[in-house]
Write a protein that holds these residues in place. Structure first.
Motif, PDB file in Angstrom:
ATOM      1  N   VAL A  85      -2.646   2.994   2.404  1.00  0.00           N
ATOM      2  CA  VAL A  85      -1.459   3.035   1.540  1.00  0.00           C
ATOM      3  C   VAL A  85      -1.568   1.968   0.452  1.00  0.00           C
ATOM      4  N   GLU A  86      -1.911   0.756   0.833  1.00  0.00           N
ATOM      5  CA  GLU A  86      -2.011  -0.330  -0.127  1.00  0.00           C
ATOM      6  C   GLU A  86      -3.170  -0.114  -1.106  1.00  0.00           C
ATOM      7  N   LEU A  87      -4.296   0.357  -0.603  1.00  0.00           N
ATOM      8  CA  LEU A  87      -5.457   0.582  -1.466  1.00  0.00           C
ATOM      9  C   LEU A  87      -5.203   1.709  -2.456  1.00  0.00           C
ATOM     10  N   ASP A  88      -4.556   2.768  -1.992  1.00  0.00           N
ATOM     11  CA  ASP A  88      -4.311   3.918  -2.863  1.00  0.00           C
ATOM     12  C   ASP A  88      -3.310   3.615  -3.971  1.00  0.00           C
ATOM     13  N   ALA A  89      -2.541   2.566  -3.821  1.00  0.00           N
ATOM     14  CA  ALA A  89      -1.581   2.184  -4.861  1.00  0.00           C
ATOM     15  C   ALA A  89      -2.249   1.432  -6.003  1.00  0.00           C
TER      16      ALA A  89
END
Length: 201
Positions: A145-149
């Protein structure tokens, strides 16, 4: 009669498997004791078998090291327990670092020995690369989730930085070169990856 012969054969195979396992375990315990390049006689003595028996099961020490490397890979993979990607970020960060710290502390002795053989052993290098791939895949799952943001370029560099910070090489630097305790090394890794993955305000 056939059942008796089958039973004897099964017994021989079981004894052979136990002996082979004991030889691999002997090598790994010597590594754990700090003997990173044990000789075949020392392995035989630790395993409680003859030198001839060692070479009946392994053609040379390289073959034995490869088998020990396979065992190490299997053991290391067991540490990569699932971490719920929906859990709060601080919880995921703590679980991942604690998991890696346990693995690195337990396997550092044999990995130090493997590192000496890496330039000469394609199998040891393959085991290393497979484990690195597993670690990278886990980071993508846990922090997806954090990386895809992040923008694509930032995502790639952040993932690479996370991977670097959570490798055994980084842990070995903290423990063996900077002489940190396991607790201090864990805190250092947690601080680093927290700052890498925490969204900026």
């Amino acid at each position: 009669m056939q059942d008796a012969e089958t039973g004897r054969e099964d017994g021989r195979l079981a004894r052979s498997t136990r002996t082979r396992s004991a030889i691999v375990d002997a090598l790994r315990t010597l590594h754990a004791d700090g003997d990173l390049r044990p000789t075949a006689p020392r392995v035989a003595e630790r395993a409680g078998v003859s030198l001839r028996t060692v070479f009946q099961h392994f053609s040379d020490l390289e073959t034995l090291l490869v088998e020990a490397g396979r065992r190490d890979f299997e053991i290391a993979a067991r540490y990569l327990d699932p971490i719920d990607p929906a859990a709060p970020l601080p919880e995921r960060l703590a679980q991942l670092v604690e998991q890696r710290a346990r693995m690195f502390e337990d396997l550092s002795p044999v990995w130090r020995a493997a590192r000496l053989q890496e330039p000469f052993s394609p199998q040891i290098r393959r085991n290393r690369d497979r484990l690195l791939d597993l670690g990278s895949d886990q980071l993508e799952r846990v922090f997806g989730v954090e990386l895809d943001a992040l923008p694509p370029a930032t995502r790639a560099s952040t993932l690479a930085a996370l991977h670097l910070a959570t490798t055994w090489s980084a842990w070995e630097c903290l423990r063996a070169e900077l002489h940190l305790s396991a607790e201090a090394a864990l805190a250092a890794v947690l601080t680093l990856i927290s700052r890498l993955i925490q969204p900026t305000s």
